[in-house]
Design a protein around this motif. Structure first.
Motif, PDB file in Angstrom:
ATOM      1  N   SER A  85       0.853  -1.184   0.000  1.00 48.79           N
ATOM      2  CA  SER A  85       0.000   0.000   0.000  1.00 48.79           C
ATOM      3  C   SER A  85       0.888   1.234   0.000  1.00 48.79           C
ATOM      4  O   SER A  85       2.058   1.179   0.371  1.00 48.79           O
ATOM      5  CB  SER A  85      -0.928   0.004   1.211  1.00 48.79           C
ATOM      6  N   ILE A  86       0.322   2.330  -0.417  1.00 46.60           N
ATOM      7  CA  ILE A  86       1.062   3.586  -0.516  1.00 46.60           C
ATOM      8  C   ILE A  86       0.326   4.632   0.302  1.00 46.60           C
ATOM      9  O   ILE A  86      -0.884   4.815   0.130  1.00 46.60           O
ATOM     10  CB  ILE A  86       1.171   4.047  -1.987  1.00 46.60           C
ATOM     11  N   GLY A  87       1.033   5.313   1.166  1.00 44.29           N
ATOM     12  CA  GLY A  87       0.437   6.408   1.923  1.00 44.29           C
ATOM     13  C   GLY A  87       0.413   7.669   1.073  1.00 44.29           C
ATOM     14  O   GLY A  87       1.343   7.941   0.318  1.00 44.29           O
ATOM     15  N   PHE A  88      -0.659   8.415   1.197  1.00 48.59           N
ATOM     16  CA  PHE A  88      -0.806   9.614   0.384  1.00 48.59           C
ATOM     17  C   PHE A  88      -1.575  10.650   1.186  1.00 48.59           C
ATOM     18  O   PHE A  88      -2.687  10.388   1.653  1.00 48.59           O
ATOM     19  CB  PHE A  88      -1.561   9.256  -0.902  1.00 48.59           C
ATOM     20  N   GLU A 145     -16.816   5.742  -8.632  1.00 48.15           N
ATOM     21  CA  GLU A 145     -15.392   5.431  -8.561  1.00 48.15           C
ATOM     22  C   GLU A 145     -14.835   5.843  -7.202  1.00 48.15           C
ATOM     23  O   GLU A 145     -15.106   6.940  -6.728  1.00 48.15           O
ATOM     24  CB  GLU A 145     -14.666   6.183  -9.688  1.00 48.15           C
ATOM     25  N   THR A 146     -14.044   4.967  -6.600  1.00 47.95           N
ATOM     26  CA  THR A 146     -13.395   5.298  -5.332  1.00 47.95           C
ATOM     27  C   THR A 146     -12.147   6.139  -5.607  1.00 47.95           C
ATOM     28  O   THR A 146     -11.672   6.233  -6.749  1.00 47.95           O
ATOM     29  CB  THR A 146     -12.980   4.018  -4.577  1.00 47.95           C
ATOM     30  N   THR A 147     -11.608   6.717  -4.551  1.00 48.13           N
ATOM     31  CA  THR A 147     -10.353   7.471  -4.687  1.00 48.13           C
ATOM     32  C   THR A 147      -9.255   6.576  -5.228  1.00 48.13           C
ATOM     33  O   THR A 147      -8.476   6.981  -6.094  1.00 48.13           O
ATOM     34  CB  THR A 147      -9.946   8.077  -3.334  1.00 48.13           C
ATOM     35  N   SER A 148      -9.196   5.334  -4.736  1.00 50.31           N
ATOM     36  CA  SER A 148      -8.186   4.393  -5.226  1.00 50.31           C
ATOM     37  C   SER A 148      -8.367   4.128  -6.715  1.00 50.31           C
ATOM     38  O   SER A 148      -7.392   4.056  -7.467  1.00 50.31           O
ATOM     39  CB  SER A 148      -8.264   3.074  -4.451  1.00 50.31           C
ATOM     40  N   ASP A 149      -9.612   3.973  -7.154  1.00 48.93           N
ATOM     41  CA  ASP A 149      -9.884   3.757  -8.575  1.00 48.93           C
ATOM     42  C   ASP A 149      -9.403   4.946  -9.405  1.00 48.93           C
ATOM     43  O   ASP A 149      -8.803   4.780 -10.463  1.00 48.93           O
ATOM     44  CB  ASP A 149     -11.383   3.553  -8.829  1.00 48.93           C
ATOM     45  N   THR A 150      -9.687   6.149  -8.907  1.00 51.16           N
ATOM     46  CA  THR A 150      -9.278   7.364  -9.624  1.00 51.16           C
ATOM     47  C   THR A 150      -7.764   7.446  -9.710  1.00 51.16           C
ATOM     48  O   THR A 150      -7.210   7.774 -10.770  1.00 51.16           O
ATOM     49  CB  THR A 150      -9.845   8.614  -8.924  1.00 51.16           C
ATOM     50  N   ASP A 153      -5.380  21.030  -3.268  1.00 48.50           N
ATOM     51  CA  ASP A 153      -5.479  20.975  -4.727  1.00 48.50           C
ATOM     52  C   ASP A 153      -5.631  19.534  -5.210  1.00 48.50           C
ATOM     53  O   ASP A 153      -6.403  19.262  -6.126  1.00 48.50           O
ATOM     54  CB  ASP A 153      -4.261  21.639  -5.367  1.00 48.50           C
ATOM     55  N   ASP A 154      -4.896  18.594  -4.580  1.00 52.37           N
ATOM     56  CA  ASP A 154      -5.043  17.171  -4.914  1.00 52.37           C
ATOM     57  C   ASP A 154      -6.475  16.719  -4.664  1.00 52.37           C
ATOM     58  O   ASP A 154      -7.069  16.001  -5.474  1.00 52.37           O
ATOM     59  CB  ASP A 154      -4.105  16.300  -4.066  1.00 52.37           C
ATOM     60  N   GLU A 155      -7.041  17.126  -3.524  1.00 46.22           N
ATOM     61  CA  GLU A 155      -8.414  16.743  -3.190  1.00 46.22           C
ATOM     62  C   GLU A 155      -9.399  17.286  -4.216  1.00 46.22           C
ATOM     63  O   GLU A 155     -10.330  16.589  -4.613  1.00 46.22           O
ATOM     64  CB  GLU A 155      -8.772  17.230  -1.788  1.00 46.22           C
ATOM     65  N   ARG A 156      -9.172  18.515  -4.652  1.00 48.56           N
ATOM     66  CA  ARG A 156     -10.043  19.101  -5.671  1.00 48.56           C
ATOM     67  C   ARG A 156      -9.955  18.311  -6.967  1.00 48.56           C
ATOM     68  O   ARG A 156     -10.973  17.966  -7.575  1.00 48.56           O
ATOM     69  CB  ARG A 156      -9.656  20.571  -5.937  1.00 48.56           C
ATOM     70  N   ILE A 157      -8.736  17.975  -7.380  1.00 52.35           N
ATOM     71  CA  ILE A 157      -8.545  17.213  -8.619  1.00 52.35           C
ATOM     72  C   ILE A 157      -9.213  15.849  -8.512  1.00 52.35           C
ATOM     73  O   ILE A 157      -9.911  15.410  -9.434  1.00 52.35           O
ATOM     74  CB  ILE A 157      -7.039  17.077  -8.942  1.00 52.35           C
ATOM     75  N   LEU A 158      -9.018  15.178  -7.386  1.00 51.77           N
ATOM     76  CA  LEU A 158      -9.646  13.877  -7.187  1.00 51.77           C
ATOM     77  C   LEU A 158     -11.170  13.985  -7.226  1.00 51.77           C
ATOM     78  O   LEU A 158     -11.851  13.169  -7.848  1.00 51.77           O
ATOM     79  CB  LEU A 158      -9.198  13.253  -5.865  1.00 51.77           C
TER      80      LEU A 158
END
Length: 66
Positions: A4-7, A25-30, A12-17
């Motif tokens: 697994s990868i911590g993030f 779609e889940t965050t992982s899927d995105t 801005d990342d949250e907005r893009i996601l």
């Protein structure tokens, strides 16, 4: 390789996601889809670099291979 990868997304990342996620779609899927797009982009860069020297090649002037 980690399983697994911590993030920690920036605002801005949250907005893009949020804006990029497809319905259901889940965050992982995105993130997986984004990684595949990056991989494809890298492939295209290599493809273009490999094709550039062949730009002027005229295969009609080559003898038949068979």
């Amino acid at each position: 390789m980690p399983s697994s990868i911590g993030f920690r997304p920036t605002p801005d990342d949250e907005r893009i996601l949020r804006e990029s996620a497809l319905p259901g779609e889940t965050t992982s899927d995105t993130l997986r889809r984004a990684l595949r797009l990056l991989d494809h982009e890298r492939w295209l860069v290599q493809f273009r670099a490999d094709a550039e020297p062949l730009k002027g090649e005229d295969v009609n002037t080559e003898p038949e291979a068979w």
